[in-house]
Scaffold this active site. Sequence first.
Site, PDB file in Angstrom:
ATOM      1  N   GLU A  87       0.874  -1.114  -0.016  1.00 46.21           N
ATOM      2  CA  GLU A  87      -0.023   0.051   0.036  1.00 46.21           C
ATOM      3  C   GLU A  87       0.817   1.101  -0.016  1.00 46.21           C
ATOM      4  OE1 GLU A  87      -3.113   0.020   2.912  1.00 46.21           O
ATOM      5  OE2 GLU A  87      -4.078  -1.884   2.428  1.00 46.21           O
ATOM      6  N   HIS A 147      -9.102  10.529   2.756  1.00 45.95           N
ATOM      7  CA  HIS A 147      -8.695   9.532   1.792  1.00 45.95           C
ATOM      8  C   HIS A 147      -8.909  10.072   0.180  1.00 45.95           C
ATOM      9  CE1 HIS A 147      -8.457   5.475  -0.279  1.00 45.95           C
ATOM     10  NE2 HIS A 147      -8.136   5.208   0.957  1.00 45.95           N
ATOM     11  N   ARG A 183      -1.031   9.798   1.381  1.00 45.24           N
ATOM     12  CA  ARG A 183      -2.366  10.026   1.161  1.00 45.24           C
ATOM     13  C   ARG A 183      -2.558  11.667   0.823  1.00 45.24           C
ATOM     14  NH1 ARG A 183      -5.625   5.680   4.863  1.00 45.24           N
ATOM     15  NH2 ARG A 183      -5.058   3.970   3.609  1.00 45.24           N
ATOM     16  N   HIS A 222     -11.349  10.530   6.248  1.00 44.83           N
ATOM     17  CA  HIS A 222     -11.213   9.022   6.655  1.00 44.83           C
ATOM     18  C   HIS A 222     -10.849   8.794   8.025  1.00 44.83           C
ATOM     19  CE1 HIS A 222     -10.627   5.000   5.203  1.00 44.83           C
ATOM     20  NE2 HIS A 222      -9.296   5.048   5.340  1.00 44.83           N
ATOM     21  N   ARG A 234      -1.224   8.954   9.215  1.00 46.48           N
ATOM     22  CA  ARG A 234      -0.909   7.662   9.349  1.00 46.48           C
ATOM     23  C   ARG A 234      -0.582   6.811   8.179  1.00 46.48           C
ATOM     24  NH1 ARG A 234      -5.902   3.488   8.717  1.00 46.48           N
ATOM     25  NH2 ARG A 234      -6.271   5.194   7.207  1.00 46.48           N
TER      26      ARG A 234
END
Length: 491
Positions: A84, A201, A247, A308, A343
């Site tokens: 990811e 997100h 992100r 998100h 994060r």
Amino acid sequence: MLVVAKDTIEESSTEYAQGGIAVALSGDDNFRLHQLDTLMAGDGLCFEPAVAALVQEGPGRIEELIDWGANFDKENGEYLRAREGAHSVSRVLHAGGDSTGHEIAGTLWRKAAALPGLSFVSFAAVTDLLLADGAVTGAVAYDQKRKQRIDIHARAVLLATGGAGQLYRNTTNPSVATGDGIGMAYRVGAEVADIEFVQFHPTALFVPGRPRFLLSEALRGEGALLRNIHGERFMHRYHDMQELAPRDVVSRAIVAEMQSTAATHVLLDLTHKPAAWIRQRFPRIYETCLSFGIDLARQPAPVHPAAHYLMGGVRTDLQGRTTIPGLYAAGEAACTGVHGANRLASNSLLEGVVFGARAGHAMSQEAAKPFRGLTFGDEQFPALSREALQDLAWEGCGIARDAAGMQRVLRTIDEGGRQHLSDPGRGDYERRNLATVLRLVAKAALLRQESRGGHYRTDFPGKSPAARHSSLRRGQPTVLLEWETTSPAKP
Ligand SMILES: Cc1cc2nc3c(=O)[nH]c(=O)nc-3n(C[C@H](O)[C@H](O)[C@H](O)COP(=O)(O)OP(=O)(O)OC[C@H]3O[C@@H](n4cnc5c(N)ncnc54)[C@H](O)[C@@H]3O)c2cc1C
């Protein structure tokens, strides 16, 4: 032991977590690499002892889940590990393709339900904490079926109430994510930290009038491409890692592209992948998109960013203790410092299992508390509707912020006034918490005159040299301070 949930026991962000759980199990991965990736994503603000605990204890917690029956996806007897964004290696375990949270929550629920002395109450919204001699001695819940108050006395209370995505007009979070634990903890004087860091997100499905269904980062990890509405790829103009950039970078790139093409969305394109593979690897996402009339194998999905994840929350030490005796927090409601300013994808499920276990252990050592306590809540509720608060947050404390927008948020909440309600329901308590959390986000974001991680200010686009954490306590000025990196937060 009593577990109280304001909806069904299942309804939670955990239930909807798709992509997976990050863990350094073996092979080309190790703790140090996972730690470095986490620190890099956290943009200078991670609390290193917390990150060390996360990556080192993660594998043990995953093995425990497997022992309890969790079924992570395997191929030829080996666990499949996905890659990811901002992870340097493939380390994300998943279950049922894209139903990882459901598998973890189900496993924990089955394990817990089999333990003696543990009961569950659903449809009871905790509204306030009970306080005696400066310590939390229990909580008050609103029983939604009987429409009555329940007083719960306890040795210790754990806030595992999740995040606050419902603060925003566009969010991937379920309707229960209203920041209740943070609002309640703040009201009893607990420290709230780094609350201005909200992760948006980049790729929530954009179908007007429908909930913003998440299109997991794992799609981009597996090769999905971002294109603007003219079909052009654009991420190479924003970051070397392109679709797998952090992100916040991807979210801002999408907003810039939407602005330059005067569009409401961009496109996420997986059409170059075999249809059978898409259906097998992402069954839940594929079916959900199909229910919205989008066949991912044949057409790109319209996407845009949505709130998100909340990096900050109720500040805890490494054992989940908040700054108020008897009160603990874990999961998204807590700020352990693991995520810093941003994060790393799939670290939050891991944080929940690692620090949830730590908090549970510490709570079991607590001495009995007096069977009394008063609420510190007030029965005044904001006059602004939930929708008005959500619009305000999206406009003033969204992906790109400036001082004028945040001052407008604070002014509008104050000018919106407060009302006394004789018979408040769950929605009113949630609105009270949303207003509290939004005020905290705006205050901390206003004070933080820099851009870092999930917090981007158009009027302060650079990063300040000192990495400091925001700290908010009821009745005290909001400040930015450094945390000692060698010892956990002292209550
Ligand atoms: C769509 C989506 C996909 C995600 N995908 C991933 C992923 O792939 N990997 C990853 O690591 N993270 C992912 N995340 C983030 C992750 O799921 C959450 O951060 C994590 O599950 C939060 O767990 P939690 O236990 O803190 O809160 P939750 O799982 O949200 O649970 C909170 C619980 O508290 C209850 N509650 C709240 N307020 C009250 C109250 N006042 N009284 C009583 N009960 C209350 C709620 O009803 C709920 O049951 C995703 C999040 C979303 C929304």
